[in-house]
Design a protein around this motif. Structure first.
Motif, PDB file in Angstrom:
ATOM      1  N   VAL A 228       0.832  -1.193   0.000  1.00  0.00           N
ATOM      2  CA  VAL A 228       0.000   0.000   0.000  1.00  0.00           C
ATOM      3  C   VAL A 228       0.873   1.253   0.000  1.00  0.00           C
ATOM      4  N   LYS A 229       0.615   2.144  -0.927  1.00  0.00           N
ATOM      5  CA  LYS A 229       1.316   3.410  -1.019  1.00  0.00           C
ATOM      6  C   LYS A 229       0.420   4.520  -0.487  1.00  0.00           C
ATOM      7  N   GLU A 230       0.772   5.778  -0.744  1.00  0.00           N
ATOM      8  CA  GLU A 230      -0.025   6.916  -0.301  1.00  0.00           C
ATOM      9  C   GLU A 230      -1.231   7.131  -1.211  1.00  0.00           C
ATOM     10  N   ASN A 231      -2.208   7.861  -0.681  1.00  0.00           N
ATOM     11  CA  ASN A 231      -3.397   8.270  -1.444  1.00  0.00           C
ATOM     12  C   ASN A 231      -4.198   7.098  -1.986  1.00  0.00           C
ATOM     13  N   GLY A 232      -4.253   6.005  -1.232  1.00  0.00           N
ATOM     14  CA  GLY A 232      -5.053   4.860  -1.640  1.00  0.00           C
ATOM     15  C   GLY A 232      -4.496   4.085  -2.812  1.00  0.00           C
ATOM     16  N   ASN A 233      -3.211   4.252  -3.092  1.00  0.00           N
ATOM     17  CA  ASN A 233      -2.580   3.522  -4.182  1.00  0.00           C
ATOM     18  C   ASN A 233      -2.001   2.203  -3.688  1.00  0.00           C
ATOM     19  N   VAL A 234      -2.020   1.220  -4.558  1.00  0.00           N
ATOM     20  CA  VAL A 234      -1.471  -0.098  -4.264  1.00  0.00           C
ATOM     21  C   VAL A 234      -0.539  -0.490  -5.401  1.00  0.00           C
ATOM     22  N   LEU A 249       2.781  -2.517 -11.035  1.00  0.00           N
ATOM     23  CA  LEU A 249       1.652  -1.745 -11.560  1.00  0.00           C
ATOM     24  C   LEU A 249       0.990  -0.991 -10.423  1.00  0.00           C
ATOM     25  N   LEU A 250       0.904   0.317 -10.544  1.00  0.00           N
ATOM     26  CA  LEU A 250       0.279   1.151  -9.529  1.00  0.00           C
ATOM     27  C   LEU A 250      -1.209   1.283  -9.839  1.00  0.00           C
ATOM     28  N   VAL A 251      -2.043   0.871  -8.891  1.00  0.00           N
ATOM     29  CA  VAL A 251      -3.494   0.929  -9.040  1.00  0.00           C
ATOM     30  C   VAL A 251      -4.085   1.589  -7.801  1.00  0.00           C
ATOM     31  N   LYS A 252      -5.371   1.901  -7.856  1.00  0.00           N
ATOM     32  CA  LYS A 252      -6.039   2.504  -6.707  1.00  0.00           C
ATOM     33  C   LYS A 252      -7.006   1.503  -6.075  1.00  0.00           C
ATOM     34  N   SER A 253      -7.203   1.648  -4.760  1.00  0.00           N
ATOM     35  CA  SER A 253      -8.173   0.829  -4.032  1.00  0.00           C
ATOM     36  C   SER A 253      -9.215   1.739  -3.390  1.00  0.00           C
ATOM     37  N   PRO A 254     -10.509   1.439  -3.537  1.00  0.00           N
ATOM     38  CA  PRO A 254     -11.541   2.275  -2.917  1.00  0.00           C
ATOM     39  C   PRO A 254     -11.734   2.004  -1.429  1.00  0.00           C
ATOM     40  N   TRP A 255     -10.970   1.046  -0.863  1.00  0.00           N
ATOM     41  CA  TRP A 255     -11.085   0.782   0.568  1.00  0.00           C
ATOM     42  C   TRP A 255     -10.610   1.967   1.407  1.00  0.00           C
ATOM     43  N   PHE A 256      -9.827   2.880   0.798  1.00  0.00           N
ATOM     44  CA  PHE A 256      -9.313   4.034   1.520  1.00  0.00           C
ATOM     45  C   PHE A 256     -10.123   5.280   1.166  1.00  0.00           C
ATOM     46  N   ASP A 257     -10.559   6.022   2.200  1.00  0.00           N
ATOM     47  CA  ASP A 257     -11.308   7.248   1.936  1.00  0.00           C
ATOM     48  C   ASP A 257     -10.348   8.397   1.635  1.00  0.00           C
ATOM     49  N   GLU A 258     -10.892   9.623   1.510  1.00  0.00           N
ATOM     50  CA  GLU A 258     -10.074  10.772   1.128  1.00  0.00           C
ATOM     51  C   GLU A 258      -9.019  11.114   2.181  1.00  0.00           C
ATOM     52  N   ASN A 259      -9.207  10.624   3.414  1.00  0.00           N
ATOM     53  CA  ASN A 259      -8.229  10.854   4.482  1.00  0.00           C
ATOM     54  C   ASN A 259      -7.310   9.651   4.672  1.00  0.00           C
ATOM     55  N   ILE A 277     -10.628  -9.027   2.583  1.00  0.00           N
ATOM     56  CA  ILE A 277     -10.018  -9.906   1.585  1.00  0.00           C
ATOM     57  C   ILE A 277     -10.734  -9.810   0.238  1.00  0.00           C
ATOM     58  N   ASP A 278     -11.930  -9.219   0.242  1.00  0.00           N
ATOM     59  CA  ASP A 278     -12.618  -8.919  -1.023  1.00  0.00           C
ATOM     60  C   ASP A 278     -12.154  -7.521  -1.424  1.00  0.00           C
ATOM     61  N   ASN A 279     -11.627  -7.416  -2.638  1.00  0.00           N
ATOM     62  CA  ASN A 279     -10.978  -6.162  -3.015  1.00  0.00           C
ATOM     63  C   ASN A 279     -11.387  -5.693  -4.398  1.00  0.00           C
ATOM     64  N   ILE A 280     -11.102  -4.425  -4.633  1.00  0.00           N
ATOM     65  CA  ILE A 280     -11.283  -3.791  -5.941  1.00  0.00           C
ATOM     66  C   ILE A 280     -10.033  -2.974  -6.231  1.00  0.00           C
ATOM     67  N   PHE A 281      -9.502  -3.110  -7.434  1.00  0.00           N
ATOM     68  CA  PHE A 281      -8.387  -2.296  -7.887  1.00  0.00           C
ATOM     69  C   PHE A 281      -8.751  -1.719  -9.262  1.00  0.00           C
ATOM     70  N   TYR A 282      -8.371  -0.492  -9.501  1.00  0.00           N
ATOM     71  CA  TYR A 282      -8.702   0.122 -10.786  1.00  0.00           C
ATOM     72  C   TYR A 282      -7.621   1.098 -11.211  1.00  0.00           C
ATOM     73  N   SER A 283      -7.585   1.368 -12.524  1.00  0.00           N
ATOM     74  CA  SER A 283      -6.594   2.289 -13.072  1.00  0.00           C
ATOM     75  C   SER A 283      -7.043   2.712 -14.462  1.00  0.00           C
ATOM     76  N   GLY A 284      -6.423   3.771 -14.956  1.00  0.00           N
ATOM     77  CA  GLY A 284      -6.762   4.267 -16.293  1.00  0.00           C
ATOM     78  C   GLY A 284      -7.857   5.308 -16.238  1.00  0.00           C
ATOM     79  N   ASP A 290     -18.592   6.013  -5.891  1.00  0.00           N
ATOM     80  CA  ASP A 290     -19.121   5.532  -4.612  1.00  0.00           C
ATOM     81  C   ASP A 290     -18.646   4.105  -4.404  1.00  0.00           C
ATOM     82  N   PHE A 291     -18.396   3.763  -3.144  1.00  0.00           N
ATOM     83  CA  PHE A 291     -17.980   2.402  -2.809  1.00  0.00           C
ATOM     84  C   PHE A 291     -18.402   2.101  -1.380  1.00  0.00           C
ATOM     85  N   PHE A 292     -18.916   0.888  -1.155  1.00  0.00           N
ATOM     86  CA  PHE A 292     -19.254   0.492   0.202  1.00  0.00           C
ATOM     87  C   PHE A 292     -19.458  -1.021   0.283  1.00  0.00           C
TER      88      PHE A 292
END
Length: 331
Positions: A228-234, A249-259, A277-284, A290-292
């Protein structure tokens, strides 16, 4: 993109198999926002003994047609409630179960809510696979599997990575169900690392082709156990399995909020602890609006703990909570 060194016996295989369900209605494929749900539905076997079922189902004196139909009704009630454009499921036994789900969902007169498209993936001889229902046309389904022979032990059976392109959209969807921790978390971690490499490789390829990418599923690895990197990046491992500096590959995870705090609760409740353990990663060119974790519904109690399915009495839904994500493709 680095080429795969076949001398390392790290290989990929792909096949094409898409099921088009027999519905006759228009789909709103021009919708800008896409709602995607993911749910591990917990060992969803049909009532037929094919020889690949888990032993507790084979030995059960209660499992049969009635319990199976009742479980189908319950699953479909959740699908209707969440009302996603694309509904992804892990741990379905076979494509027949996906057809049965579709039949139980029949009777919808609103053409915008009909799931006209579906696909299913599973290894030959495997017990469970992954299924996708969609209101948006699907195309170019591919399965990517591992064949590792460089270890001092036989590779366990793993499930293929399912890759689907969304028709008339520059979006590649990747469905995952990684190796479980059965046999020991530390001992099995290397196989999840390899599956991470497969995902990283094919997500990178889709990005290079100009597609946005969206990976979802049961990774059997908590989000905090990724790099896990900064700003919700993985940072996902490069195909050779190493993490060297920023290589990967740097992707984002919605598990992290704006803080950069983790969204509550998790998705899996085990031994009185939540995990993600259920995850979402996205890029591009894709944005998550919204995520929950779907923690308020008849499939869980007042504390958001999911009603685990119990074979002995046929009650419950799943030991996982569904994940719901609304995305918008950037112009």
């Amino acid at each position: 993109m680095r080429k795969i060194n076949l001398n390392e016996r790290f290989k990929f295989y792909a096949v094409l198999w898409i099921l088009f369900l027999p519905f006759f209605a228009c789909c709103d494929s021009g919708k800008a926002e896409i709602k995607i749900a993911n749910w591990n539905v917990q060992t969803f076997f049909d009532a037929i003994n094919d020889g690949t079922e888990y032993s507790e189902f084979v030995k059960s004196k209660t499992w049969g047609e009635e319990m199976y139909k009742e479980r189908l009704k319950r699953l479909c009630s959740v699908i209707k409630k969440l009302d996603a454009d694309i509904f992804v499921m892990e741990e379905l036994e076979n494509s027949d179960v996906l057809f049965d789900i579709s039949n139980f969902l029949a009777g919808e007169w609103n053409p915008r809510k009909i799931y006209r498209y579906a696909c299913f993936s599973k290894n030959e001889g495997g017990a469970i696979g992954c299924g996708v229902l969609s209101r948006i046309p699907l195309q170019k389904m591919n399965l990517h599997s591992l064949d590792i022979r460089s270890e001092n032990e036989k590779m366990p059976q793993t499930r293929p990575l399912l890759e689907i392109e969304i028709k008339e959209r520059t979006l590649s969807l990747f469905v995952n169900h990684w190796k479980s921790k059965s046999g020991g978390e530390e001992k099995t971690e290397k196989w999840r690392n390899r599956e991470e490499c497969v995902l990283s490789f094919f997500m990178s390829r889709a990005l290079n082709e100009g597609n946005a990418v969206f990976a979802v599923g049961d990774f059997n690895r908590d989000i905090n156990d990724f790099c896990v990197k900064e700003n919700g990046n993985v940072l996902l491992r490069a195909w050779h399995g190493k993490l060297i500096g920023d290589e990967g590959l740097l992707v984002k995870s919605p598990w992290f909020d704006e803080n950069e705090n983790l969204i509550e609760p998790g998705s899996y409740y085990f031994r009185e602890e939540w995990s993600r353990i259920d995850n979402i990663f996205y890029s591009g060119k894709i944005e998550v609006e919204d995520f929950f974790p779907a923690a308020e519904g008849f499939w869980c109690n007042e504390n958001s703990i999911p009603y685990k399915y119990s074979l002995w009495n046929g009650r419950g839904y799943s030991d996982h909570l569904p994940l719901v994500c609304k995305v918008r493709l950037a112009d």
